[in-house]
Scaffold this motif. Structure first.
Motif, PDB file in Angstrom:
ATOM      1  N   GLU A  87       0.790  -1.254   0.108  1.00 22.07           N
ATOM      2  CA  GLU A  87      -0.060   0.075  -0.035  1.00 22.07           C
ATOM      3  C   GLU A  87       0.737   1.280  -0.056  1.00 22.07           C
ATOM      4  OE1 GLU A  87      -2.091  -0.652   3.562  1.00 22.07           O
ATOM      5  OE2 GLU A  87      -4.110  -1.542   2.338  1.00 22.07           O
ATOM      6  N   LEU A  88       1.944   1.304   0.826  1.00 15.14           N
ATOM      7  CA  LEU A  88       2.696   2.379   0.698  1.00 15.14           C
ATOM      8  C   LEU A  88       3.708   2.326  -0.392  1.00 15.14           C
ATOM      9  CD1 LEU A  88       4.166   2.150   4.530  1.00 15.14           C
ATOM     10  CD2 LEU A  88       2.349   3.778   3.518  1.00 15.14           C
ATOM     11  N   PHE A  89       3.968   1.270  -0.714  1.00 17.63           N
ATOM     12  CA  PHE A  89       4.508   1.418  -2.563  1.00 17.63           C
ATOM     13  C   PHE A  89       3.733   1.964  -3.254  1.00 17.63           C
ATOM     14  CE2 PHE A  89       4.754  -0.785  -6.387  1.00 17.63           C
ATOM     15  CZ  PHE A  89       6.250  -0.280  -6.896  1.00 17.63           C
ATOM     16  N   TYR A  90       2.522   1.591  -3.474  1.00 19.41           N
ATOM     17  CA  TYR A  90       1.557   2.412  -4.573  1.00 19.41           C
ATOM     18  C   TYR A  90       1.415   3.957  -3.998  1.00 19.41           C
ATOM     19  CZ  TYR A  90       0.343  -2.669  -5.710  1.00 19.41           C
ATOM     20  OH  TYR A  90       0.432  -3.841  -6.254  1.00 19.41           O
ATOM     21  N   LEU A  91       1.319   4.017  -2.751  1.00 20.15           N
ATOM     22  CA  LEU A  91       1.207   5.583  -2.479  1.00 20.15           C
ATOM     23  C   LEU A  91       2.615   6.460  -3.132  1.00 20.15           C
ATOM     24  CD1 LEU A  91      -0.034   8.079  -0.934  1.00 20.15           C
ATOM     25  CD2 LEU A  91       0.989   7.278   0.988  1.00 20.15           C
ATOM     26  N   ALA A  92       3.589   5.761  -2.746  1.00 19.52           N
ATOM     27  CA  ALA A  92       4.980   6.270  -2.994  1.00 19.52           C
ATOM     28  C   ALA A  92       4.987   6.552  -4.581  1.00 19.52           C
ATOM     29  CB  ALA A  92       6.043   5.943  -2.505  1.00 19.52           C
ATOM     30  N   THR A  93       4.807   5.611  -5.297  1.00 19.86           N
ATOM     31  CA  THR A  93       4.656   5.627  -6.637  1.00 19.86           C
ATOM     32  C   THR A  93       3.742   6.710  -7.253  1.00 19.86           C
ATOM     33  OG1 THR A  93       4.928   3.205  -6.735  1.00 19.86           O
ATOM     34  CG2 THR A  93       4.273   4.063  -8.825  1.00 19.86           C
ATOM     35  N   LEU A 143      -5.556   4.526   5.330  1.00 20.64           N
ATOM     36  CA  LEU A 143      -4.497   3.573   5.570  1.00 20.64           C
ATOM     37  C   LEU A 143      -4.363   3.414   6.964  1.00 20.64           C
ATOM     38  CD1 LEU A 143      -1.843   3.799   2.760  1.00 20.64           C
ATOM     39  CD2 LEU A 143      -3.857   2.560   2.796  1.00 20.64           C
ATOM     40  N   ASP A 144      -4.660   4.486   7.860  1.00 14.15           N
ATOM     41  CA  ASP A 144      -4.424   4.425   9.140  1.00 14.15           C
ATOM     42  C   ASP A 144      -3.015   3.998   9.788  1.00 14.15           C
ATOM     43  OD1 ASP A 144      -5.304   4.902  11.767  1.00 14.15           O
ATOM     44  OD2 ASP A 144      -5.995   2.775  11.949  1.00 14.15           O
ATOM     45  N   ARG A 145      -2.062   4.722   8.874  1.00 14.78           N
ATOM     46  CA  ARG A 145      -0.632   4.562   9.310  1.00 14.78           C
ATOM     47  C   ARG A 145      -0.024   5.627   9.881  1.00 14.78           C
ATOM     48  NH1 ARG A 145       1.853   0.069   6.536  1.00 14.78           N
ATOM     49  NH2 ARG A 145       3.572   0.984   7.686  1.00 14.78           N
ATOM     50  N   ALA A 146       0.433   6.029  10.961  1.00 18.16           N
ATOM     51  CA  ALA A 146       0.870   6.954  11.688  1.00 18.16           C
ATOM     52  C   ALA A 146       2.063   7.434  10.919  1.00 18.16           C
ATOM     53  CB  ALA A 146       0.948   6.946  12.973  1.00 18.16           C
ATOM     54  N   ASP A 147       2.920   6.521  10.625  1.00 16.21           N
ATOM     55  CA  ASP A 147       4.290   6.700   9.948  1.00 16.21           C
ATOM     56  C   ASP A 147       4.228   7.735   8.873  1.00 16.21           C
ATOM     57  OD1 ASP A 147       3.037   4.538   8.956  1.00 16.21           O
ATOM     58  OD2 ASP A 147       4.886   3.533   8.598  1.00 16.21           O
ATOM     59  N   ILE A 148       3.054   7.585   8.132  1.00 12.14           N
ATOM     60  CA  ILE A 148       3.069   8.465   6.941  1.00 12.14           C
ATOM     61  C   ILE A 148       3.033   9.887   7.411  1.00 12.14           C
ATOM     62  CG2 ILE A 148       1.219   9.215   5.000  1.00 12.14           C
ATOM     63  CD1 ILE A 148       0.327   6.388   5.045  1.00 12.14           C
ATOM     64  N   SER A 149       3.057  10.247   8.414  1.00 12.17           N
ATOM     65  CA  SER A 149       3.059  11.866   8.967  1.00 12.17           C
ATOM     66  C   SER A 149       4.335  12.178   8.708  1.00 12.17           C
ATOM     67  CB  SER A 149       2.712  11.879  10.389  1.00 12.17           C
ATOM     68  OG  SER A 149       3.532  11.082  11.296  1.00 12.17           O
ATOM     69  N   TYR A 150       5.419  11.422   8.794  1.00 14.01           N
ATOM     70  CA  TYR A 150       6.887  11.759   8.452  1.00 14.01           C
ATOM     71  C   TYR A 150       7.097  12.114   7.087  1.00 14.01           C
ATOM     72  CZ  TYR A 150       7.670   9.945  13.120  1.00 14.01           C
ATOM     73  OH  TYR A 150       7.280   9.886  14.729  1.00 14.01           O
ATOM     74  N   TRP A 151       6.124  11.653   6.127  1.00 16.12           N
ATOM     75  CA  TRP A 151       6.298  12.200   5.016  1.00 16.12           C
ATOM     76  C   TRP A 151       5.870  13.408   4.557  1.00 16.12           C
ATOM     77  CZ3 TRP A 151       4.315   7.796   1.063  1.00 16.12           C
ATOM     78  CH2 TRP A 151       5.017   6.487   1.560  1.00 16.12           C
ATOM     79  N   CYS A 152       5.307  14.048   5.506  1.00 16.42           N
ATOM     80  CA  CYS A 152       4.826  15.564   5.225  1.00 16.42           C
ATOM     81  C   CYS A 152       5.897  16.464   5.595  1.00 16.42           C
ATOM     82  CB  CYS A 152       3.617  15.917   6.385  1.00 16.42           C
ATOM     83  SG  CYS A 152       2.409  15.068   6.187  1.00 16.42           S
ATOM     84  N   LEU A 153       7.161  16.092   6.222  1.00 17.27           N
ATOM     85  CA  LEU A 153       8.134  16.940   6.586  1.00 17.27           C
ATOM     86  C   LEU A 153       8.825  17.460   5.180  1.00 17.27           C
ATOM     87  CD1 LEU A 153       9.614  14.968   9.528  1.00 17.27           C
ATOM     88  CD2 LEU A 153       8.700  17.599   9.509  1.00 17.27           C
ATOM     89  N   PRO A 154       9.316  16.414   4.295  1.00 21.94           N
ATOM     90  CA  PRO A 154       9.879  16.940   2.922  1.00 21.94           C
ATOM     91  C   PRO A 154       8.800  17.610   2.029  1.00 21.94           C
ATOM     92  CG  PRO A 154       9.654  14.494   2.725  1.00 21.94           C
ATOM     93  CD  PRO A 154       9.180  15.061   4.187  1.00 21.94           C
ATOM     94  N   THR A 155       7.417  17.339   2.215  1.00 24.47           N
ATOM     95  CA  THR A 155       6.585  17.984   1.577  1.00 24.47           C
ATOM     96  C   THR A 155       6.412  19.291   1.857  1.00 24.47           C
ATOM     97  OG1 THR A 155       5.211  15.913   1.419  1.00 24.47           O
ATOM     98  CG2 THR A 155       4.025  17.744   0.871  1.00 24.47           C
TER      99      THR A 155
END
Length: 330
Positions: free
Chosen positions: A36-42, A86-98
């Motif tokens: 799921e995270l792979f598809y999101l990152a793609t 996705l209810d994945r809290a670790d995605i929050s760290y993706w917001c930093l570079p964004t």
């Protein structure tokens, strides 16, 4: 390097680095089976790649390209939507570079609004799902990144504006300089061609400036030019622009001003400067050459040449005089 080219290189670097980072992130998630995270990152890598292509396509209009806001809004929305679905809290760290990308590419106000909206949505999710300590830590990290990026962009914009002001402003008088004159006058002529409004110009020359310089020195004449400029700023109207040409000459662009108007303004300037008591020299007179754009005037040098001849005619009539040139209407 121009501002447009610098922004193009900066945007390409931002999108390019973001694309490489997200591709690495996608590969890592694929390796560990987080599909799921792979598809999101793609999908995110595809958006940043589109951003890089859009930057190349709009490279000549980089300072006002609206597509960047759309691309980055979709990028941020995708991350926030994935966080909730996705209810994945670790995605929050993706917001930093964004957030860094928002501030690097968008105008300061747009970048702030978009980044603050993302942070608010992110914090609402974190407060509902994580312990308060982890939520505060993530929130503080996001705010620190946003604050640092905002201060940097604000400082850059301030320095860029200061550099632009220095490039178009005479350091002695504070009026616009001769380099900026032709550009502005050509724009006024082009606008007059479209709208049909009148444009008049005045060339002002101090009388006997060479003798005054020999008598009082260069420094005294610079101070005099500065004070004359301030007097002229007090006479001209809002919308008129004043330029310093050096050697005791000044140029005025008067939009929406027909022949009758420029004659009145020229006389007001002549009388105001003649009646003022000036330090060192006591009394100052000026001669003025003025004209109004006619249909055949399509270039700035035509108007400037006509005002120069009109100024010469005014001085031949005895200085402290005004001469209006009608131009060749045929």
């Amino acid at each position: 390097m121009t501002e447009t080219r610098l922004r193009t290189y900066t945007h390409l670097a931002g999108y390019g680095l973001a694309t490489l980072f997200i591709i690495a992130l996608a590969s890592q998630n694929l390796r560990y089976g987080f599909y799921e995270l792979f598809y999101l990152a793609t999908g995110l890598a595809l958006l940043t790649g589109i951003g890089a292509v859009y930057t190349l396509i709009s490279r000549r209009q980089q300072l006002k390209a609206p597509g960047h806001l759309v691309i980055l809004a979709l990028l941020n929305a995708a991350i926030v939507a994935a966080l909730f679905t996705l209810d994945r809290a670790d995605i929050s760290y993706w917001c930093l570079p964004t957030i860094l990308l928002n501030m690097l590419i968008l105008p300061l106000r747009q970048g702030l609004i978009l980044s603050i909206a993302v942070i608010l949505l992110l914090c609402s999710y974190l407060f509902a799902t994580l312990p308060i300590s982890e939520t505060l830590l993530t929130t503080m990290a996001l705010l620190i990144v946003l604050s640092a990026a905002s201060l940097y962009i604000w400082h850059y914009n301030h320095m860029a504006q200061s550099a632009e002001d220095l490039a178009i402003t005479d350091p002695v008088t504070g009026a616009h300089n001769a380099r900026f004159l032709n550009e502005t006058l050509q724009k006024e002529i082009s606008r007059a061609n479209v709208t049909g409004h009148s444009v008049s110009v005045i060339l002002i020359g101090m009388d006997y400036v060479g003798e005054a310089k020999d008598l009082h020195g260069e420094t005294a004449m610079q101070n005099l030019s500065r004070e004359v400029t301030q007097q002229l700023f007090g006479v001209i109207r809002a919308g008129d622009t004043l330029y310093t040409l050096g050697n005791g000459e000044f140029f005025l662009i008067l939009p929406f001003t027909p022949e009758e108007g420029v004659r009145v303004i020229a006389e007001r300037i002549r009388r105001t400067l003649a009646e003022h008591r000036w330090p060192v020299i006591g009394r100052l007179t000026v001669s003025l050459g003025c004209t109004t754009r006619i249909a055949s005037d399509t270039r700035s040098d035509a108007l400037r040449g006509r005002t120069a001849k009109a100024l010469q005619q005014a001085r031949q009539r005895g200085h402290d005089n005004i001469w209006y040139s009608h131009g060749d209407r045929h």
